[in-house]
Motif scaffolding. Structure first.
Motif: not given
Length: 137
Positions: A87-94, A108-115, A117-128
């Motif tokens: 599970i990767v968290v994608l949140s507006g809460i930073s 597996q990861d925590y990503l902030c919506k405001g920061t 991009n496609s490359e970061l999201l893809t890499r995060s999902l694949l690594h997760a």
């Protein structure tokens, strides 16, 4: 161990209830310079839990604040319902504390919506997916 670039499409369950965020995230995944992503969308925690119990997902990408759940309780409920899925968290809460807590609880990861991009999201999902499968082995 899973290669970082699998040959078959990756099944993503996306829990998001805001239409603008859904569109942006879906577009990032579709525009990714990576293997294809097949996206199943859930707009509520209840719907997402039904999906993880019945569908074949490789990874869950979840917002923390949806109509029927808020905060880390959203992640914790998904984790209980799908203990064998990354599970990767994608949140507006930073907030740093929320991110650290989510990862300590098994995200597996925590990503902030405001920061993001496609490359970061893809890499995060694949690594997760890769990390989770290595942990399971």
């Amino acid at each position: 161990m899973l290669s970082i670039e699998p040959e078959s499409p990756i099944q993503v369950l996306l829990l998001e209830d805001q239409e603008d965020d859904l569109f942006a995230t879906t577009r990032m995944l579709r525009d990714a310079d990576a293997p294809g992503f097949t996206i199943t969308h859930a707009s509520s925690l209840t719907e997402a839990i039904m999906c993880v119990r019945t569908d074949r997902s490789d990874v869950v990408l979840t917002d923390l604040c949806v109509g029927d759940s808020e905060g880390l309780a959203t992640f914790e409920s998904l984790r209980r319902a799908a203990p064998n899925l990354p599970i990767v968290v994608l949140s507006g809460i930073s907030e740093r504390d929320v991110a650290i807590s989510a990862v300590r609880k098994g995200a597996q990861d925590y990503l902030c919506k405001g920061t993001m991009n496609s490359e970061l999201l893809t890499r995060s999902l694949l690594h997760a997916i890769s990390r989770h499968r290595a942990e399971q082995a």
